[in-house]
Design an enzyme around this catalytic site. Structure first.
Site, PDB file in Angstrom:
ATOM      1  N   LYS A 178       5.756   2.898  -2.757  1.00  0.00           N
ATOM      2  CA  LYS A 178       5.524   4.185  -2.900  1.00  0.00           C
ATOM      3  C   LYS A 178       7.104   4.682  -2.773  1.00  0.00           C
ATOM      4  CE  LYS A 178       3.335   7.689  -0.905  1.00  0.00           C
ATOM      5  NZ  LYS A 178       2.529   8.458   0.154  1.00  0.00           N
ATOM      6  N   SER A 224      -0.355  12.949  -1.872  1.00  0.00           N
ATOM      7  CA  SER A 224       1.019  11.911  -2.045  1.00  0.00           C
ATOM      8  C   SER A 224       0.881  10.815  -3.109  1.00  0.00           C
ATOM      9  CB  SER A 224       1.501  11.881  -0.512  1.00  0.00           C
ATOM     10  OG  SER A 224       1.647  11.570   0.139  1.00  0.00           O
ATOM     11  N   SER A 280      -3.353  10.841   2.085  1.00  0.00           N
ATOM     12  CA  SER A 280      -2.758  10.559   0.250  1.00  0.00           C
ATOM     13  C   SER A 280      -2.694   8.635  -0.083  1.00  0.00           C
ATOM     14  CB  SER A 280      -0.896  10.458   1.000  1.00  0.00           C
ATOM     15  OG  SER A 280      -0.849  11.917   1.086  1.00  0.00           O
TER      16      SER A 280
END
Lengths: 484, 477, 95
Positions: free
Chosen positions: A78, A153, A177
């Protein structure tokens, strides 16, 4: 020989058996990426050259008989986790061209274990969001239905795993997330106990809630990744000094007679019929596995979102104060310092980030601290106590991950509050700092994945992963993949 | 109408730990810009603070030395504001739960002893340095100093005059230096002081409007700034004008305080406990371990010196001003038990050299052995006091033994009466006119003869003996 | 429990953000909605409850007072928007 659906563990075996080389593996993934990425857009930055170089090294090591836990395995990371020399943007204009000169601790551990990085995945800007639509660059598309969000997210990581664009990925979870995108994308996602994994090198959103965790196609893969990244770190004061058990070895532990609690507060209005049914069906599977299912109560659940949306923005407003155009990142021209600050931050941050900074600043400001931040922190105690009480009666708490399967891109962007309310099932876990595992338990009528959440007390990852693993084997859903 | 000033001081002491408070960069002064910086202290994304234990040790030390109450649980808090020298956009400091509260510092002003109470002592990190360009509208930022540990020491407004303020600062500095936790140098910035001052009619219990004073970089500045501010506020008061609550800067050139109004705004620091740091639990054992390492503190030492060595308060105050100097004094007195002589020499010759070089006694070549050897030579009349001063300079410079220097430079005093008498007689014979002058009442002429004897003996004659002999000779005939 | 436009502008200034007229309008409404929502916490009596600031209780995490090499100055300045002679350069604070 499509290897891009293989589990991480089976790829590891194939590499060890020399059925394929790491370089071949990396090339396969990049071929698939070239084919599929234009539709999914999971990645912000691809590091093909670097990955091939790392793969070459890995192949040498493999040939020499080395057996590091992730040797030659390609992962996606990420884009709020720092990798030295690789652009780390947090999906924000503010850090669009920021290149860290240091590695996050988890990155060092993955490298030490022989892992390879294919690239940095998309996210909601600064990890603030539940759909990855808040990325300053572009939204990611759910591989099961390209018109839908992958969740957020960590939407990019979840989509990359679901679409076979990597063997596994890392995400971060502050209010859901990792778990919610895992649920939307039909993959496994774990938020470890707070302090289980070092936050050093994770660009901070809400310091007392953030944790890095794995996203993979199977629970065993998650166990392996957790094994590698977890453990004490003297660069993170909040990383707990506790030994890391052998998570893989524990996966088949005997769980008969263990108790599963289902919070009665979770099945009120807002939960879609399909999801409610999927959870019910999952409870049956639990019973089949020999566990006892009973009702528990988490009476302060309805207040979790309110508490979270004060605490997280408050901490974020302070954590994001460093983005001022002085030391790194975006800078706008200003006629003086104040002007430079305001223009830089107003142009560098997107609307959701600004919204949360505003809420957070307000909640901490003079005269409001007691009413907001302190109050929310007191409610946090109540929520934590709810779980502690529940875990006196049961070993696990089960529930949905999200009120519904993946929604359409653009469907929820008008009303931020509506988006916040969908975090209902994941948020309490961060407030209490406990373990939360999300894994597929069913498909909706429209063929969209639905996730089940297994929660356990602090440092109960062994058990939670074991239950997840046995549930997953019983269901066999991990064999299904999107039609991309 | 009589007024009294009500003054409180806020002091920041830079600690002498080797590394910074939250990262392992060096705290050493004077490095090239941004060369003592890492990703943590420059607030790069994803970085986190880790507390330097020594900083807590030092805070506990100071709390013990000032009789403050050490809190069993202490918490770091974020103080949020924007400024280029503050890379995180917040300073890690302490708010609700500081390491210590209460305590006091004892000061002497004239013959009065007074206790100035402390509000609190807390730990925090220093900011970087901002240098403004003279011509272009830009400033330059150096983060070397960011993260250097500070102790903030806040006093109650118990101070009543600029003299008391300076006495407080001097005592605080002495304590910090005795504890070896801070250099205490205002000019270099390792000790910084801001003041809060208001005035009120004498006898009144109410507090007047307080004004904050900044930009005072020496004890003298503090004194002058406070003196000026007292005059300014008194004048306003007598004129019936309002005293505005504000921050004023001391202007060194003009010796006045200048309003910062318009440039400053009320800060809302939005303090909250730093989630990246865990609470500090200070148990009794830790405090006891630190207590064991405390040196004898200035006040106690001063009392003891006055009692044990019979030093007057003034002398004792000077001798104990530096712990190393005090230790040197005691070591000397052990070897050469004449405290008044030792202290006199320290207060004159020794301190002159130390101040000139800006050194501490232990950093020089002067040891108690060498020093007392010199004093003994003088006491035994082996050398004259003039020669002694010369020898002292040489000992200080080279570290050579005084006896050796005396021999090398032929400074041995001639004290033999027979030898000297012969010379005196000779000179008296050679200068009949001066003898006349003396006998006619001008007793001062003896100086001429002393000078002649000195010339004749190349300065080696013992002046006391010469004086005695000359007087005998001149008086007798 | 609303929030006024003035408060929004004040908070924006504290956070060093600036908004257009429309944005201020929009933010004022959105913030008011959110603050309205979170106000429900007042339904709970927390007078005897200690706040939780750390999810997992810990205390006394330290490092030794040891100096380690700092970053090379090129790394420190690597991402600097503006640099000169080893310094970061910023516009002057208005006088």
């Amino acid at each position: 020989m499509s290897c891009f659906w293989d589990s991480l563990l089976s790829l590891r075996e194939r590499l060890a058996k020399k059925e394929l080389s790491s370089q071949e593996l990396v090339k396969h993934f990049f071929e698939r990426i070239k084919e599929v990425e234009p539709k999914v857009r999971a990645y912000i930055t691809l590091t093909e050259e670097g990955a091939l170089a790392q793969a070459k090294e890995a192949d040498k090591a493999l040939a020499a008989g080395e057996n590091k836990p992730l040797l030659g395995i390609p992962l996606a990371i990420k884009d709020n986790i720092c990798i030295r020399g690789v652009r780390t943007t947090c999906a924000s204009r503010m850090l669009e061209n920021f290149v860290p000169t240091y590695n996050a601790t988890v990155i060092e551990r993955l490298r030490d274990a022989g892992a390879i990085f294919l690239g940095k995945t998309n996210l909601d800007e600064f990890a603030m969001g539940s759909s990855t639509e808040n990325s300053a660059f572009f939204p990611t598309h759910n591989p099961w239905d390209l018109e839908r969000v992958p969740g957020g997210s960590s939407g990019g990581s979840a989509a990359a795993v679901a679409a076979g664009l990597c063997a596994g990925a890392l995400g971060s979870d502050t209010g859901g997330s990792i778990r919610q995108p895992a649920s939307f994308c039909g993959v496994v996602g774990l938020k470890p106990t707070y302090g289980r994994v070092s936050r050093y090198g994770l660009v901070a959103f809400a310091s007392s809630l953030d944790q890095i965790g794995p996203l993979t196609r199977t629970v065993a893969d998650t166990a392996l990744l957790l094994q590698v990244i977890a453990g004490p770190d003297n660069r993170d004061s909040t990383c707990v000094d506790q030994e890391v058990p052998d998570y893989l070895a524990a996966l088949d532990m005997d769980l008969k007679g263990c108790k599963v609690g289902v919070p009665k507060e979770y099945f009120g209005q807002g939960l879609s019929q399909e999801v409610a049914q999927a959870i019910e069906a999952s409870l049956e599977v639990m019973r089949d596995l020999g566990l006892e299912v009973k009702e528990v109560s988490l009476p302060h659940s309805p207040y979790a979102i309110a508490a979270y949306y004060i605490i997280a923005p408050a901490e974020a407003s302070s954590n994001l104060a460093r983005y001022d155009g002085v030391k790194y990142g975006f800078r706008a021209e200003g006629k003086d310092l104040l002007d430079m600050y305001k223009k830089t931050r107003s142009q560098g941050f997107g609307p959701e980030v600004k919204r949360r900074i505003m809420i957070g600043t307000y909640a901490l400001s003079a005269g409001y601290y007691d009413a907001y931040y302190k109050k929310a922190s007191q409610v946090r105690t109540l929520i934590t106590k709810d779980f502690a009480e529940a875990f006196k009666e049961v070993d696990f708490v089960l529930g949905p991950v999200a009120p519904s399967p993946a929604f359409k891109i653009g469907e929820r962007t008008a009303d931020p509050l509506e988006m916040y309310l969908s975090d209902i099932y994941t948020i309490s876990v961060n407030l209490a700092g406990i373990v939360g595992l999300s894994l597929p338990c069913a498909f909706s009528e429209k063929g969209l994945p639905i996730g089940l959440q297994i929660m356990g007390p602090h440092f109960s990852e062994e058990r939670v992963l074991a239950l997840g693993h046995q549930f997953e084997r019983a269901l066999g859903l991990f064999k299904q993949h999107p039609g991309l | 109408m009589q007024f009294e000033a009500v003054i409180g001081l806020e002091v920041h002491a830079q600690l002498t730990t080797a590394s910074k408070i939250f990262c392992s960069c060096s705290t050493a002064f004077g490095a090239a810009p941004n060369t003592h910086v890492c990703e943590v202290c420059m607030a790069a994304p994803g970085t986190l603070p880790v507390l330097n234990k020594k900083v807590v040790d030092y805070a506990i030390k100071l709390a013990l030395a000032t009789n403050a109450t050490i809190h069993p649980v202490a918490v770091f808090a974020r103080k949020n504001y924007f400024y280029p020298d503050l890379p995180k956009g917040y300073q890690i400091s302490q708010y609700d739960l500081p390491i210590a509260t209460g305590g006091y510092i004892q000061i002497e002003v004239g013959s009065q002893t007074k206790r100035i109470r402390l509000v609190r002592i807390h730990m925090e990190e220093d900011a970087g340095k901002l240098i403004h360009d003279e011509h272009r509208p830009v400033s330059f930022v150096d983060f070397n100093r960011t993260g250097v540990p500070l102790l903030e020491i806040v006093s109650e407004p118990d101070i009543r005059s600029p003299e008391e303020a300076v006495a407080y600062l001097k005592k605080l500095r002495a304590i910090l230096r005795y504890l070896e936790i801070c250099d205490g140098n205002m000019e270099e910035g390792s000790l910084r002081c801001d003041a809060n001052i208001s005035i009120r009619p004498l006898g009144s219990k109410e507090l007047g409007t307080k004004v904050e004073l900044k930009n005072m970089n020496s004890f003298k500045h503090v004194q002058r700034a406070l003196e000026y501010e007292i005059r300014r506020q008194t004048a306003l008061y007598l004129d019936g004008k309002e005293i505005i609550q504000e921050t004023r800067l001391f202007d060194v050139e003009k010796g006045v305080t200048v309003s910062m109004r318009g440039k400053e705004e009320a800060h809302d620091y939005r303090y909250f406990p730093d989630p990246d740091l865990v609470p500090l639990k200070v148990d009794d054992q830790w405090v006891e371990d630190i207590r064991q390492t405390l040196p004898e503190l200035p006040d106690v030492k001063k009392e003891r010196f006055m009692k044990e060595y019979g030093l007057p308060a003034y002398d004792a105050e000077i001798i104990i001003s530096s712990r190393h100097l005090a230790e040197f004094f005691e070591a000397c007195v052990k070897i050469f038990p004449k405290p008044k002589i030792v202290s006199n020499w320290i207060m004159t010759e020794v301190l002159r050299e130390l101040n000139r070089e800006g050194k501490e006694i232990h950093e020089t070549k002067l040891t108690p052995e060498l020093f007392t050897e010199l004093l003994k030579l003088l006491e035994d009349n082996v050398i004259s006091s003039t020669a002694a001063k010369k020898v002292f300079s040489e000992v200080y410079k080279t570290g050579k033994r005084p006896a050796q220097i005396v021999e090398e430079q032929g400074l041995r005093q001639e004290s033999d009466e027979e030898t000297l008498r012969a010379i005196c007689q000779k000179l008296v014979k050679e200068h009949p006119k001066e003898v006349e002058k003396y006998r006619s009442g001008k007793k001062g002429v003896i100086g001429f003869f002393v000078g002649q004897v000195m010339r004749e003996t190349k300065g080696k004659a013992n002046p006391k003996v010469v004086n005695k002999l000359l007087t005998e000779l001149l008086e007798s005939e | 429990m609303g929030i006024s436009k003035e408060e929004v502008l004040h908070v924006a200034h504290l956070a060093r953000l600036e908004f257009s007229e429309e944005e201020v309008e929009l933010f004022t409404t959105q913030l008011a909605d959110i603050l309205d929502y979170v106000a429900q916490l007042n339904e709970l009596d927390t007078s005897k409850i200690e706040p939780t600031y750390h999810a997992v209780p810990m205390s006394n995490v330290f490092r030794k007072d040891e100096v380690k090499p700092s970053s090379p100055v090129e790394d420190v300045l690597a991402n600097a928007p503006e640099r000169e002679n080893g310094f970061f350069v910023v516009p002057k604070v208005i006088k």
